[in-house]
Design a protein around this motif. Sequence first.
Motif, mmCIF file in Angstrom:
data_model
loop_
_atom_site.group_PDB
_atom_site.id
_atom_site.type_symbol
_atom_site.label_atom_id
_atom_site.label_comp_id
_atom_site.label_asym_id
_atom_site.label_seq_id
_atom_site.Cartn_x
_atom_site.Cartn_y
_atom_site.Cartn_z
ATOM 1 N N ALA A 51 8.776 15.364 -0.178
ATOM 2 C CA ALA A 51 8.122 15.146 -1.472
ATOM 3 C C ALA A 51 7.867 13.666 -1.712
ATOM 4 C CB ALA A 51 8.989 15.724 -2.589
ATOM 5 N N VAL A 52 8.849 12.837 -1.378
ATOM 6 C CA VAL A 52 8.677 11.389 -1.529
ATOM 7 C C VAL A 52 7.511 10.916 -0.663
ATOM 8 C CG1 VAL A 52 9.728 9.125 -1.134
ATOM 9 C CG2 VAL A 52 11.089 10.978 -2.126
ATOM 10 N N ALA A 53 7.447 11.423 0.569
ATOM 11 C CA ALA A 53 6.367 11.012 1.469
ATOM 12 C C ALA A 53 5.002 11.388 0.908
ATOM 13 C CB ALA A 53 6.572 11.652 2.844
ATOM 14 N N VAL A 54 4.892 12.584 0.326
ATOM 15 C CA VAL A 54 3.604 13.035 -0.204
ATOM 16 C C VAL A 54 3.208 12.233 -1.438
ATOM 17 C CG1 VAL A 54 2.400 14.967 -1.299
ATOM 18 C CG2 VAL A 54 3.791 15.369 0.734
ATOM 19 N N VAL A 55 4.127 12.075 -2.375
ATOM 20 C CA VAL A 55 3.747 11.431 -3.633
ATOM 21 C C VAL A 55 3.522 9.933 -3.466
ATOM 22 C CG1 VAL A 55 4.953 13.162 -4.997
ATOM 23 C CG2 VAL A 55 6.152 11.049 -4.383
ATOM 24 N N THR A 56 4.083 9.331 -2.432
ATOM 25 C CA THR A 56 3.873 7.900 -2.202
ATOM 26 C C THR A 56 2.806 7.619 -1.145
ATOM 27 O OG1 THR A 56 5.663 7.810 -0.556
ATOM 28 C CG2 THR A 56 6.237 7.325 -2.848
ATOM 29 N N GLY A 57 2.225 8.688 -0.589
ATOM 30 C CA GLY A 57 1.206 8.502 0.441
ATOM 31 C C GLY A 57 1.753 7.941 1.727
ATOM 32 N N ARG A 58 3.019 8.264 2.047
ATOM 33 C CA ARG A 58 3.655 7.704 3.237
ATOM 34 C C ARG A 58 3.966 8.775 4.272
ATOM 35 N NH1 ARG A 58 8.138 3.372 1.176
ATOM 36 N NH2 ARG A 58 8.129 2.919 3.404
ATOM 37 N N THR A 59 3.200 9.855 4.266
ATOM 38 C CA THR A 59 3.379 10.866 5.308
ATOM 39 C C THR A 59 2.907 10.293 6.647
ATOM 40 O OG1 THR A 59 1.191 11.788 4.828
ATOM 41 C CG2 THR A 59 3.084 12.779 3.709
#
Length: 226
Positions: A96-104
């Motif tokens: 979730a953190v990766a998705v919401v911060t654009g860091r996938t």
Amino acid sequence: MAGTRLDWDEYATAWARLHGDFDPRRAAPAVQGWLRFAYQIGHLLGRLRVPPTAVTVVGTLFCVVVPITVLREPGGPFIAAGFVLLAAVADSVDGAVAVVTGRTSRLGYVYDSVADRVGEVAWLIAFWLLGAPGALVVAAGALSWLHEYVRARSVSAGMREIGAVTVGERPSRVLVALIGLLVTGAARLIQFDLGAGTITVVAAIWVLLAGFGLVQLLGAVRRALL
């Protein structure tokens, strides 16, 4: 994207792209509720600039603590179950953190997959320490690993979607570990010797779910790739 708050629909769309087009908005209420919870925590950690890899590492450490605490008396299995739950939360929140911060990233996906397998090994070691037969524990781990390997190789071979949501998926393993440790802890409180038999049954349930899930997945892969 890092500075923009995604609403639930935007988040669900981005999440689905990373999970074989499985739309969380169409999931069962319990699954959707869990993913919404991860979405909210992910936004909070994203605002605090916590990187997703840090969440993955913390989740892995929670897993490693499980076999360390499981034999502590009294209540070791209950403590271990608490760490399984914390690890499951971290496992959802890092994505979730990766998705919401654009860091996938592809590398982050690999790290997350490795962390999941390490965590499951730790849980199964805890089963063994509580008295589950070694052969049963190894079978549980091997079938779960094979399930993930088949899906990964199938995607490499051209399967575009998730294929099938089987009974042997990662959430099932989390529930078996969590509930199994709680039930085993209760059994040990009633009569200490009941613990080994209880955890053996739990390990057998893991094996059955993993085996049947693998059969389901192989059928879906065959349909997708023929």
